[in-house]
Design a protein around this motif. Structure first.
Motif, short mmCIF file in Angstrom:
data_model
loop_
_atom_site.label_atom_id
_atom_site.label_comp_id
_atom_site.label_asym_id
_atom_site.label_seq_id
_atom_site.Cartn_x
_atom_site.Cartn_y
_atom_site.Cartn_z
N UNK A 80 0.84 -1.19 0.00
CA UNK A 80 0.00 0.00 0.00
C UNK A 80 0.88 1.24 0.00
N UNK A 81 0.36 2.27 -0.64
CA UNK A 81 1.01 3.56 -0.70
C UNK A 81 -0.05 4.59 -1.02
N UNK A 82 0.28 5.82 -0.81
CA UNK A 82 -0.64 6.91 -1.12
C UNK A 82 -0.61 7.21 -2.61
N UNK A 83 -1.75 7.62 -3.17
CA UNK A 83 -1.75 8.03 -4.57
C UNK A 83 -1.06 9.39 -4.74
N UNK A 84 -1.05 10.16 -3.67
CA UNK A 84 -0.34 11.44 -3.67
C UNK A 84 1.12 11.18 -3.29
N UNK A 85 2.06 11.69 -4.09
CA UNK A 85 3.48 11.42 -3.80
C UNK A 85 3.91 11.95 -2.43
N UNK A 86 4.77 11.18 -1.77
CA UNK A 86 5.40 11.64 -0.54
C UNK A 86 6.54 12.61 -0.86
N UNK A 87 7.06 12.53 -2.09
CA UNK A 87 8.17 13.37 -2.52
C UNK A 87 7.89 13.90 -3.93
N UNK A 88 8.17 15.15 -4.16
CA UNK A 88 8.04 15.71 -5.52
C UNK A 88 9.41 15.95 -6.14
N UNK A 89 10.45 15.83 -5.33
CA UNK A 89 11.83 15.83 -5.81
C UNK A 89 12.49 14.59 -5.22
N UNK A 90 13.60 14.18 -5.79
CA UNK A 90 14.27 12.98 -5.29
C UNK A 90 14.74 13.22 -3.86
N UNK A 91 14.30 12.36 -2.94
CA UNK A 91 14.67 12.53 -1.54
C UNK A 91 16.15 12.22 -1.29
#
Length: 187
Positions: free
Chosen positions: A13-24
């Motif tokens: 499971x994961x969110x459909x909304x990204x946790x990151x918008x740039x490479x962490x």
């Protein structure tokens, strides 16, 4: 995945909304998922990082009646409306080789390719065997029903991290996916 008639599978499971918008950064990934995979900003074929997700997964081994929880990282890439996903985790049991993939070697790392998904207990027909031998299909086990679809993937292990690049309804071919895997390996 299949093992001696019993089914082993991964639920995630994961969110459909990204946790990151740039490479962490490495420290963030180590804190959130427990490891820091190789992540490419943009592949030479034009696929560009669009977002990343922390994943929570569970590996179920029905034969032994066990479940193991682990974390993963997934990166979304896009080019001209086509999407590709790079996923990474460190849980070896969820990547047991079923011997149903085409393997390419790159700098001592085996890159496996699959493109036909079938149920765990699927018995190949004579035509399936011919198609596999000719390279028309590479079988992947674990679906609820037989599917011949535009789902393709490559996977490999490097430095204790298991990587997978999946393309769904993409114009990429097998060699394009293998080339992307090589870029991650070299990163």
């Amino acid at each position: 995945f299949a093992s001696k008639g019993a089914v082993n599978y991964v639920m995630g499971s994961t969110s459909t909304k990204p946790d990151y918008t740039t490479i962490p950064v490495t420290e963030t990934l180590n804190k959130n998922v427990g490891f820091s995979p190789k992540i490419v900003e943009q592949f030479s074929n034009g696929y560009t990082f669009k977002g990343g997700h922390n994943g929570k997964n569970k590996y179920v081994d029905e034969e032994n009646g066990t479940e193991e929880k682990y974390k993963s990282f997934m990166a979304d890439y896009e080019k001209d409306g086509n999407k590709v996903m790079l996923s990474a985790d460190t849980y070896a049991d969820s990547h047991k080789d079923q011997g149903n993939s085409e393997v390419s070697d790159y700098n001592g790392i085996s890159i496996s390719y699959t493109n036909k998904i079938v149920p765990a207990d699927y018995q190949q027909t004579e035509q399936d065997m011919k198609d596999e031998e000719s390279g028309k299909y590479v079988f992947s086990y674990g679906a609820e029903k037989v599917e011949i679809s535009q789902v393709q993937g490559v996977e490999w292990e490097q430095d204790g991290i298991y990587y997978n690049i999946t393309a769904i309804d993409s114009s990429l071919d097998k060699q394009g996916l293998i080339d992307m895997a090589k870029e991650v390996i070299d990163n």
